[in-house]
Design a protein around this motif. Structure first.
Motif, PDB file in Angstrom:
ATOM      1  N   VAL A  69       0.852  -1.193   0.000  1.00 25.28           N
ATOM      2  CA  VAL A  69       0.000   0.000   0.000  1.00 25.28           C
ATOM      3  C   VAL A  69       0.887   1.243   0.000  1.00 25.28           C
ATOM      4  O   VAL A  69       1.741   1.414   0.890  1.00 25.28           O
ATOM      5  CB  VAL A  69      -0.919   0.009   1.239  1.00 25.28           C
ATOM      6  CG1 VAL A  69      -1.828   1.237   1.205  1.00 25.28           C
ATOM      7  CG2 VAL A  69      -1.744  -1.277   1.293  1.00 25.28           C
ATOM      8  N   GLU A  70       0.713   2.090  -0.980  1.00 27.99           N
ATOM      9  CA  GLU A  70       1.584   3.247  -1.151  1.00 27.99           C
ATOM     10  C   GLU A  70       1.672   4.112   0.101  1.00 27.99           C
ATOM     11  O   GLU A  70       2.772   4.492   0.520  1.00 27.99           O
ATOM     12  CB  GLU A  70       1.099   4.102  -2.331  1.00 27.99           C
ATOM     13  CG  GLU A  70       1.369   3.489  -3.695  1.00 27.99           C
ATOM     14  CD  GLU A  70       0.927   4.420  -4.822  1.00 27.99           C
ATOM     15  OE1 GLU A  70       0.629   5.598  -4.537  1.00 27.99           O
ATOM     16  OE2 GLU A  70       0.891   3.968  -5.985  1.00 27.99           O
ATOM     17  N   SER A  71       0.532   4.435   0.695  1.00 30.02           N
ATOM     18  CA  SER A  71       0.528   5.333   1.848  1.00 30.02           C
ATOM     19  C   SER A  71       1.278   4.717   3.034  1.00 30.02           C
ATOM     20  O   SER A  71       2.035   5.400   3.733  1.00 30.02           O
ATOM     21  CB  SER A  71      -0.906   5.666   2.261  1.00 30.02           C
ATOM     22  OG  SER A  71      -1.635   4.483   2.552  1.00 30.02           O
ATOM     23  N   GLN A  72       1.105   3.417   3.254  1.00 26.21           N
ATOM     24  CA  GLN A  72       1.786   2.742   4.356  1.00 26.21           C
ATOM     25  C   GLN A  72       3.291   2.683   4.118  1.00 26.21           C
ATOM     26  O   GLN A  72       4.089   2.896   5.034  1.00 26.21           O
ATOM     27  CB  GLN A  72       1.214   1.341   4.544  1.00 26.21           C
ATOM     28  CG  GLN A  72      -0.237   1.320   4.994  1.00 26.21           C
ATOM     29  CD  GLN A  72      -0.807  -0.094   5.078  1.00 26.21           C
ATOM     30  OE1 GLN A  72      -0.141  -1.061   4.721  1.00 26.21           O
ATOM     31  NE2 GLN A  72      -2.047  -0.212   5.538  1.00 26.21           N
ATOM     32  N   LEU A  73       3.672   2.398   2.894  1.00 24.48           N
ATOM     33  CA  LEU A  73       5.094   2.332   2.568  1.00 24.48           C
ATOM     34  C   LEU A  73       5.744   3.712   2.652  1.00 24.48           C
ATOM     35  O   LEU A  73       6.888   3.839   3.084  1.00 24.48           O
ATOM     36  CB  LEU A  73       5.281   1.746   1.163  1.00 24.48           C
ATOM     37  CG  LEU A  73       4.934   0.259   1.005  1.00 24.48           C
ATOM     38  CD1 LEU A  73       4.948  -0.139  -0.471  1.00 24.48           C
ATOM     39  CD2 LEU A  73       5.903  -0.614   1.792  1.00 24.48           C
ATOM     40  N   ALA A  74       5.011   4.727   2.234  1.00 24.50           N
ATOM     41  CA  ALA A  74       5.539   6.094   2.314  1.00 24.50           C
ATOM     42  C   ALA A  74       5.828   6.462   3.764  1.00 24.50           C
ATOM     43  O   ALA A  74       6.873   7.054   4.067  1.00 24.50           O
ATOM     44  CB  ALA A  74       4.541   7.071   1.697  1.00 24.50           C
ATOM     45  N   ASP A  75       4.936   6.101   4.670  1.00 21.12           N
ATOM     46  CA  ASP A  75       5.153   6.365   6.101  1.00 21.12           C
ATOM     47  C   ASP A  75       6.345   5.557   6.620  1.00 21.12           C
ATOM     48  O   ASP A  75       7.178   6.071   7.374  1.00 21.12           O
ATOM     49  CB  ASP A  75       3.898   6.009   6.905  1.00 21.12           C
ATOM     50  CG  ASP A  75       2.752   6.970   6.655  1.00 21.12           C
ATOM     51  OD1 ASP A  75       3.012   8.090   6.161  1.00 21.12           O
ATOM     52  OD2 ASP A  75       1.593   6.606   6.933  1.00 21.12           O
TER      53      ASP A  75
ATOM     54  N   SER B 251       7.533  10.652   0.279  1.00 18.44           N
ATOM     55  CA  SER B 251       6.202  10.885  -0.273  1.00 18.44           C
ATOM     56  C   SER B 251       5.766   9.658  -1.076  1.00 18.44           C
ATOM     57  O   SER B 251       6.546   8.725  -1.296  1.00 18.44           O
ATOM     58  CB  SER B 251       6.212  12.118  -1.180  1.00 18.44           C
ATOM     59  OG  SER B 251       6.970  11.857  -2.354  1.00 18.44           O
ATOM     60  N   ARG B 252       4.531   9.683  -1.549  1.00 17.14           N
ATOM     61  CA  ARG B 252       4.026   8.532  -2.289  1.00 17.14           C
ATOM     62  C   ARG B 252       4.615   8.439  -3.699  1.00 17.14           C
ATOM     63  O   ARG B 252       4.621   7.363  -4.298  1.00 17.14           O
ATOM     64  CB  ARG B 252       2.493   8.603  -2.347  1.00 17.14           C
ATOM     65  CG  ARG B 252       1.843   8.438  -0.990  1.00 17.14           C
ATOM     66  CD  ARG B 252       0.342   8.610  -1.029  1.00 17.14           C
ATOM     67  NE  ARG B 252      -0.319   7.596  -1.857  1.00 17.14           N
ATOM     68  CZ  ARG B 252      -1.647   7.469  -1.923  1.00 17.14           C
ATOM     69  NH1 ARG B 252      -2.438   8.274  -1.210  1.00 17.14           N
ATOM     70  NH2 ARG B 252      -2.180   6.548  -2.687  1.00 17.14           N
ATOM     71  N   THR B 253       5.122   9.547  -4.227  1.00 22.58           N
ATOM     72  CA  THR B 253       5.647   9.527  -5.604  1.00 22.58           C
ATOM     73  C   THR B 253       6.832   8.577  -5.769  1.00 22.58           C
ATOM     74  O   THR B 253       6.811   7.724  -6.672  1.00 22.58           O
ATOM     75  CB  THR B 253       6.033  10.947  -6.054  1.00 22.58           C
ATOM     76  OG1 THR B 253       4.860  11.779  -6.048  1.00 22.58           O
ATOM     77  CG2 THR B 253       6.622  10.921  -7.460  1.00 22.58           C
TER      78      THR B 253
ATOM     79  N   ILE C 221       7.588   6.098  -3.924  1.00 21.46           N
ATOM     80  CA  ILE C 221       7.064   4.754  -3.653  1.00 21.46           C
ATOM     81  C   ILE C 221       6.391   4.203  -4.907  1.00 21.46           C
ATOM     82  O   ILE C 221       6.623   3.052  -5.314  1.00 21.46           O
ATOM     83  CB  ILE C 221       6.060   4.764  -2.480  1.00 21.46           C
ATOM     84  CG1 ILE C 221       6.758   5.122  -1.165  1.00 21.46           C
ATOM     85  CG2 ILE C 221       5.343   3.418  -2.378  1.00 21.46           C
ATOM     86  CD1 ILE C 221       7.758   4.089  -0.685  1.00 21.46           C
ATOM     87  N   ARG C 222       5.574   5.038  -5.543  1.00 21.94           N
ATOM     88  CA  ARG C 222       4.865   4.619  -6.756  1.00 21.94           C
ATOM     89  C   ARG C 222       5.864   4.259  -7.860  1.00 21.94           C
ATOM     90  O   ARG C 222       5.703   3.248  -8.555  1.00 21.94           O
ATOM     91  CB  ARG C 222       3.934   5.740  -7.216  1.00 21.94           C
ATOM     92  CG  ARG C 222       3.010   5.346  -8.380  1.00 21.94           C
ATOM     93  CD  ARG C 222       2.071   6.486  -8.752  1.00 21.94           C
ATOM     94  NE  ARG C 222       1.267   6.908  -7.621  1.00 21.94           N
ATOM     95  CZ  ARG C 222       1.347   8.111  -7.043  1.00 21.94           C
ATOM     96  NH1 ARG C 222       2.210   9.021  -7.502  1.00 21.94           N
ATOM     97  NH2 ARG C 222       0.569   8.413  -6.022  1.00 21.94           N
TER      98      ARG C 222
END
Length: 214
Positions: free
Chosen positions: A25-31, A36-38, A40-41
């Motif tokens: 999950v992008e948001s979880q990995l970003a944390d 940021s999510r970029t 990660i994506r």
């Protein structure tokens, strides 16, 4: 030097910290990685191209392994190893041969640990790849090896396999040193075919045990 987000995620997957089938999950990995999510994506996209991340019903996840994937990887690696060994016999330099002799002589023989066997084996194979003087084959074999790293158990721990592998390494080195391309190709193909067969047997035994416990 700090690793990129891509390298950090890749290492976590290959080391088993992110298990097969685990949602990404992008948001979880970003944390978790403090970014940021970029990035990660972007990292997830690259890992999907690498084949170690896949899209499931609920988004991206760590790719699941399978016996079919093992066969696919080894089908490619058998062919490439045969080709790279043939090329090494034709193109090796005196330095290449000296390096291979040094690695083989330093290979652990007195009850080595799994990690020692893996490190020594990889060092020898990478030296053979380099002796081929074909950068494209080296790149392809490195990518295939990344896929195999997702299967943490090593074929070298199978009873008698390490001793057998060392004998095969010695035979391959002898063929490369005397410039016998045909023999080197044959030995490389047989060596990797045996590794494939052991890997598949280990996979079946592992999953048969898991099924018995379920």
């Amino acid at each position: 030097m700090k690793l990129s987000v891509y390298e950090q995620l890749k290492r976590s997957i290959l080391d088993g910290k992110l298990a097969a089938g685990q949602p990404l999950v992008e948001s979880q990995l970003a944390d978790a990685y403090g970014v940021s999510r970029t990035p990660i994506r972007e990292a997830l996209h690259r890992l999907q191209q690498d084949g170690i991340v896949e899209r499931g019903d609920r988004g991206l996840r760590v790719a699941e392994g399978s016996a079919e994937q093992i066969l696919e990887i080894y089908e490619a690696r058998v062919v490439l190893e045969a080709a790279v060994c043939e090329s090494a016999a034709r193109r090796r330099t005196e330095m290449d041969v000296a390096r291979l002799h040094g690695i083989l002589e330093a290979s652990p023989r007195d009850n080595p640990s799994a990690s020692e066997m893996v490190a020594s084996n990889m060092q020898f194979h990478e030296a053979v790849w380099q002796a081929s003087h074909n950068g494209t084959w080296v790149d392809l074999l490195s990518r295939l090896n990344t896929h195999l790293r997702r299967y943490p158990s090593t074929t070298l721990t199978a009873p008698g396999r390490w001793e057998e592998a060392l004998e095969e390494h010695a035979a391959l080195l002898a063929a490369i040193e005397r410039g016998d391309a045909e023999a080197a190709s044959s030995i490389g193909r047989a060596h990797m075919t045996k590794a494939r067969d052991v890997r598949l047997r280990m996979w079946r035994e592992q999953h048969a045990g898991e099924a018995a416990l379920s």
